[in-house]
Design an enzyme around this catalytic site. Structure first.
Site, PDB file in Angstrom:
ATOM      1  N   CYS A   9       0.752  -1.346   0.025  1.00  0.00           N
ATOM      2  CA  CYS A   9      -0.043  -0.089   0.099  1.00  0.00           C
ATOM      3  C   CYS A   9       0.819   1.424  -0.236  1.00  0.00           C
ATOM      4  CB  CYS A   9      -0.754  -0.244   1.232  1.00  0.00           C
ATOM      5  SG  CYS A   9      -2.310   1.079   1.062  1.00  0.00           S
ATOM      6  N   ASP A 132      -6.278  -4.066  11.151  1.00  0.00           N
ATOM      7  CA  ASP A 132      -4.928  -3.066  11.476  1.00  0.00           C
ATOM      8  C   ASP A 132      -4.823  -3.063  13.082  1.00  0.00           C
ATOM      9  OD1 ASP A 132      -2.870  -1.538  10.863  1.00  0.00           O
ATOM     10  OD2 ASP A 132      -3.948  -0.129   9.733  1.00  0.00           O
TER      11      ASP A 132
END
Length: 214
Positions: A9, A132
């Site tokens: 990412c 996360d």
């Protein structure tokens, strides 16, 4: 080779894309959050997206984006997945999914066992989940902070009703252990493969994918 899938990412250059795809990543992520050192504009992402090889999914990360921004984004950038990384409610997730006809990945921040029930809540409306580390209360960024959480929280919770991805503090050095401890089939990395904030390191991307995929 394992069946683990990797998402790199925060890509900002063609070289980043080439490094991620060449290393075997299944997803590449573009960040549309101005406070992030990894942020790209819609115009920049439109140029980068055409460089992504077939078979690699293009993910757009947004934070509490309104319809006007998402309209402009999806009109210009050929994304495969929208990643909602803010405080979007389950209702908002369902709205975005219905409006844009794209799979939606919802990020969920975890700090302790008290945060786990929301996983099932969002699993009912999202196509994928990204588990996360919860950012500190004073953090400027909702993700990409290089923080990990207690992976044992997920040790006996390997399966939800939708695919999920492990994120938060992953690096080439610890990703194999993280996969072993959590049973994750998918992993996401951003700061863990950088030489500096927003500057991807091709060697670390390669090392991360090698560690995750072997």
């Amino acid at each position: 080779m394992t069946d683990t899938r990797v998402k790199i990412c925060g890509l900002r250059t063609v070289a980043d894309i080439e490094a991620a795809a060449g290393a075997g990543a299944s997803y590449v992520g573009f960040v549309f959050f101005q406070k992030s050192p990894r942020a790209v504009s819609i115009a920049e992402a439109a140029t980068l997206a055409v460089e992504v090889p077939p078979g690699v999914a293009k993910v757009g990360l947004v934070v509490n984006a309104d319809d006007a921004f998402l309209d402009a984004l999806t009109a210009r950038v050929p994304l495969d997945i929208l990643q909602l990384h803010g405080s979007e409610t389950p209702e908002r997730v369902a709205e975005v999914k219905a409006r844009y006809g794209l799979p939606v990945m919802k990020a969920i921040g975890i700090a302790d066992a008290g945060d786990l029930p929301q996983i099932d809540l969002y699993a009912a409306v999202a196509d994928q989940l990204l588990i996360d580390a919860k950012p500190p209360k004073d953090a400027a960024l909702p993700g990409g902070n290089g923080l990990a959480f207690d992976w044992t929280l997920l040790a006996n919770r390997k399966y939800w009703t939708v695919p999920w991805m492990l994120a938060g503090g992953l690096t080439p050095e610890n990703v194999a252990e993280a996969v072993a401890r959590t049973g994750a089939r998918q992993v996401d990395v951003s700061s863990g493969v950088e030489a500096a904030p927003g500057q991807k390191d091709p060697a670390r991307i390669t090392a991360f994918c090698k560690a995750a995929l072997t």
